[in-house]
Write an enzyme that holds these catalytic residues in place. Structure first.
Site, mmCIF file in Angstrom:
data_model
loop_
_atom_site.group_PDB
_atom_site.id
_atom_site.type_symbol
_atom_site.label_atom_id
_atom_site.label_comp_id
_atom_site.label_asym_id
_atom_site.label_seq_id
_atom_site.Cartn_x
_atom_site.Cartn_y
_atom_site.Cartn_z
ATOM 1 N N SER A 118 -3.438 -6.424 5.608
ATOM 2 C CA SER A 118 -3.298 -5.991 6.998
ATOM 3 C C SER A 118 -2.883 -6.963 8.037
ATOM 4 C CB SER A 118 -4.652 -5.151 7.416
ATOM 5 O OG SER A 118 -4.998 -4.226 6.599
ATOM 6 N N HIS A 139 3.459 -4.516 4.125
ATOM 7 C CA HIS A 139 2.490 -3.813 4.989
ATOM 8 C C HIS A 139 2.713 -2.298 5.246
ATOM 9 C CE1 HIS A 139 -0.411 -3.484 8.812
ATOM 10 N NE2 HIS A 139 -1.077 -3.166 7.580
ATOM 11 N N GLU A 151 6.112 -3.125 6.889
ATOM 12 C CA GLU A 151 6.409 -4.438 7.226
ATOM 13 C C GLU A 151 6.589 -5.256 6.122
ATOM 14 O OE1 GLU A 151 4.202 -5.538 11.318
ATOM 15 O OE2 GLU A 151 2.989 -4.224 10.192
ATOM 16 N N ASN A 190 0.479 -4.621 14.126
ATOM 17 C CA ASN A 190 -0.944 -4.800 14.226
ATOM 18 C C ASN A 190 -1.260 -5.905 15.288
ATOM 19 O OD1 ASN A 190 -2.950 -3.425 12.769
ATOM 20 N ND2 ASN A 190 -2.737 -4.463 10.968
HETATM 21 P P1 NAI Z 1 -10.376 -0.157 -0.586
HETATM 22 O O1 NAI Z 1 -11.855 -0.584 -0.490
HETATM 23 O O2 NAI Z 1 -10.421 1.409 -0.177
HETATM 24 O O3 NAI Z 1 -9.754 0.000 -1.987
HETATM 25 C C1 NAI Z 1 -9.719 -1.349 -2.591
HETATM 26 C C2 NAI Z 1 -9.779 -1.343 -4.384
HETATM 27 O O4 NAI Z 1 -9.485 -2.438 -4.819
HETATM 28 C C3 NAI Z 1 -11.090 -1.050 -4.484
HETATM 29 O O5 NAI Z 1 -10.925 0.232 -5.246
HETATM 30 C C4 NAI Z 1 -11.708 -1.938 -5.568
HETATM 31 O O6 NAI Z 1 -12.474 -1.405 -6.596
HETATM 32 C C5 NAI Z 1 -10.293 -2.600 -5.837
HETATM 33 N N1 NAI Z 1 -10.434 -4.064 -6.471
HETATM 34 C C6 NAI Z 1 -11.160 -4.929 -5.783
HETATM 35 N N2 NAI Z 1 -10.823 -6.164 -6.476
HETATM 36 C C7 NAI Z 1 -10.082 -5.653 -7.423
HETATM 37 C C8 NAI Z 1 -9.415 -6.434 -8.653
HETATM 38 N N3 NAI Z 1 -9.590 -8.031 -8.708
HETATM 39 N N4 NAI Z 1 -8.695 -5.882 -9.422
HETATM 40 C C9 NAI Z 1 -8.368 -4.584 -9.265
HETATM 41 N N5 NAI Z 1 -8.967 -3.812 -8.466
HETATM 42 C C10 NAI Z 1 -9.713 -4.213 -7.490
HETATM 43 O O7 NAI Z 1 -9.534 -0.765 0.317
HETATM 44 P P2 NAI Z 1 -8.206 -0.384 1.119
HETATM 45 O O8 NAI Z 1 -8.640 0.227 2.512
HETATM 46 O O9 NAI Z 1 -7.433 0.761 0.304
HETATM 47 O O10 NAI Z 1 -7.441 -1.523 1.598
HETATM 48 C C11 NAI Z 1 -6.782 -2.469 0.667
HETATM 49 C C12 NAI Z 1 -5.808 -3.443 1.287
HETATM 50 O O11 NAI Z 1 -4.936 -2.736 2.288
HETATM 51 C C13 NAI Z 1 -6.404 -4.293 2.104
HETATM 52 O O12 NAI Z 1 -5.717 -5.732 1.874
HETATM 53 C C14 NAI Z 1 -6.463 -3.864 3.487
HETATM 54 O O13 NAI Z 1 -6.595 -4.813 4.346
HETATM 55 C C15 NAI Z 1 -4.941 -3.202 3.304
HETATM 56 N N6 NAI Z 1 -4.760 -2.238 4.392
HETATM 57 C C16 NAI Z 1 -5.544 -1.316 4.657
HETATM 58 C C17 NAI Z 1 -5.329 -0.370 5.540
HETATM 59 C C18 NAI Z 1 -6.405 0.970 5.869
HETATM 60 O O14 NAI Z 1 -6.005 1.794 6.715
HETATM 61 N N7 NAI Z 1 -7.209 0.986 4.929
HETATM 62 C C19 NAI Z 1 -4.050 -0.162 6.200
HETATM 63 C C20 NAI Z 1 -3.069 -1.045 5.720
HETATM 64 C C21 NAI Z 1 -3.542 -2.255 4.697
#
Ligand code: NAI
Length: 315
Positions: A118, A139, A151, A190
């Protein structure tokens, strides 16, 4: 069609997988936990069903799209043969650095490695990898299958061709990719979003208006213009001279703190985490939380439908 691997099947990862599979790509979704992967497939089915019910896509395509998505808990297996790997694991710098150095070691140099961070620096995320030229930021915004913007952010050592190929791919799958020129924390959107949130919180903290009123000022005021009139076009519309006069008067009065607000810290310390706990800046009942999610989905789907219809008309 390029083969896509998505690492991390959480909130963003499963939505990103849905986008590529929906455009005909073979996708492998990788997570540490098979339960998360199963849940991700259920989530994609639910998203596609809801969209079909709202006139976006067809129920007949749901199984076809899901058939294009394979899942695995073994990363090396998941990225084998992938042309494009999209990382969407939790927002922890060290985890992302280690993951990218592993991906860099197992993927051929032609594979593009993209991070959905993010706000973090792409240069820092790529710091432990040798092939930094093929590491790029992409992004997406939540929900990624309904919000068009992505982005595309180069790190200091990213090849321009990596940026261009990534932009082209995202464009082909129906996103609205933009190229950010430099790798800065928060990229473009952001920075804009959190400049607004900092002022919004400051207004509440300083007793100028309550939280609901701040949101009303956006929703019933300048927020209505934003989908068709961005701030830069708006500044030209009113004139750079008027913009200068306003800034000359107002900038010294608005929030410029370089740290999170004390009120925000206080809420978090008290466990008032917003929708999650039923109270944040405001109190939220379960019905209100459900209504907020529903309103956002409905609103975004209406916009997607309108955009698709007007694109079809123009074609
Ligand atoms: P989330 O917590 O919902 O999902 C992350 C997933 O990654 C989990 O299912 C976890 O088990 C998995 N994981 C962790 N380590 C791993 C590994 N080594 N290998 C494979 N899987 C692994 O997180 P979310 O919200 O989907 O965010 C993911 C990324 O996207 C972050 O970098 C976040 O900052 C970014 N992001 C999030 C937004 C949001 O609104 N939640 C918007 C834009 C970007």
């Amino acid at each position: 069609m390029e083969k896509i691997a998505v690492i991390g099947a959480g909130l963003m990862g499963h939505g990103i997988a849905q986008i590529f599979a929906g455009s005909g790509h073979a996708v492998t979704l990788v997570d540490l936990d098979q339960t998360v992967l199963d849940h991700a497939l259920d989530g994609i089915r639910q998203n596609l069903s809801l969209m079909a019910d709202n006139g976006i896509g067809s129920r007949d395509d749901i199984d076809v799209i899901l058939d294009r998505i394979a899942t695995t808990t073994r990363m090396a297996e998941g990225v084998a043969g992938a042309d494009f790997v999209m990382e969407a694991v939790v927002e922890k710098l060290e985890l992302k650095q280690t993951l990218f150095s592993k991906l860099d070691a197992v993927c051929p140099s032609s594979t593009i490695l993209a991070s959905n961070t993010s706000v973090m620096s792409i240069t820092e995320i790529a710091a432990k990898s040798k092939g930094q030229d093929r590491i790029v930021g992409t992004h997406f915004w939540n929900p990624p299958y309904l919000i068009p913007l992505v982005e595309v952010v180069p790190g200091d050592n990213t090849d321009l061709e990596t940026v261009e190929t990534t932009w082209q791919l995202l464009n082909r799958v129906g996103k609205h990719p933009v190229k950010v020129k430099r790798d800065v924390p928060g990229f473009v959107a952001n920075r804009l979003q959190h400049a607004l949130w900092r002022e919004a919180i400051s207004i509440v903290e300083n007793g100028i208006a309550d939280a609901a009123t701040v949101d009303e000022c956006v929703k019933f005021g300048f927020g209505l213009r934003l989908p068709v009139l961005g701030p830069m076009e708006n500044a030209d519309l009113v004139g750079t001279d008027l913009t200068l006069a306003i800034h000359d008067y107002i900038l010294r009065h608005i929030e410029s703190a370089p740290a999170p607000s004390p009120l925000l810290k206080q809420l978090v310390a008290a466990g008032d985490l917003g929708f999650k706990s039923g109270r944040g800046f405001q109190a939220w009942s379960e019905d209100q939380v459900a209504a907020s999610h529903r309103n956002l989905q409905t609103h975004l789907m209406t916009i997607v439908k309108q955009t698709t219809a007007s694109e079809k008309e123009q074609a």
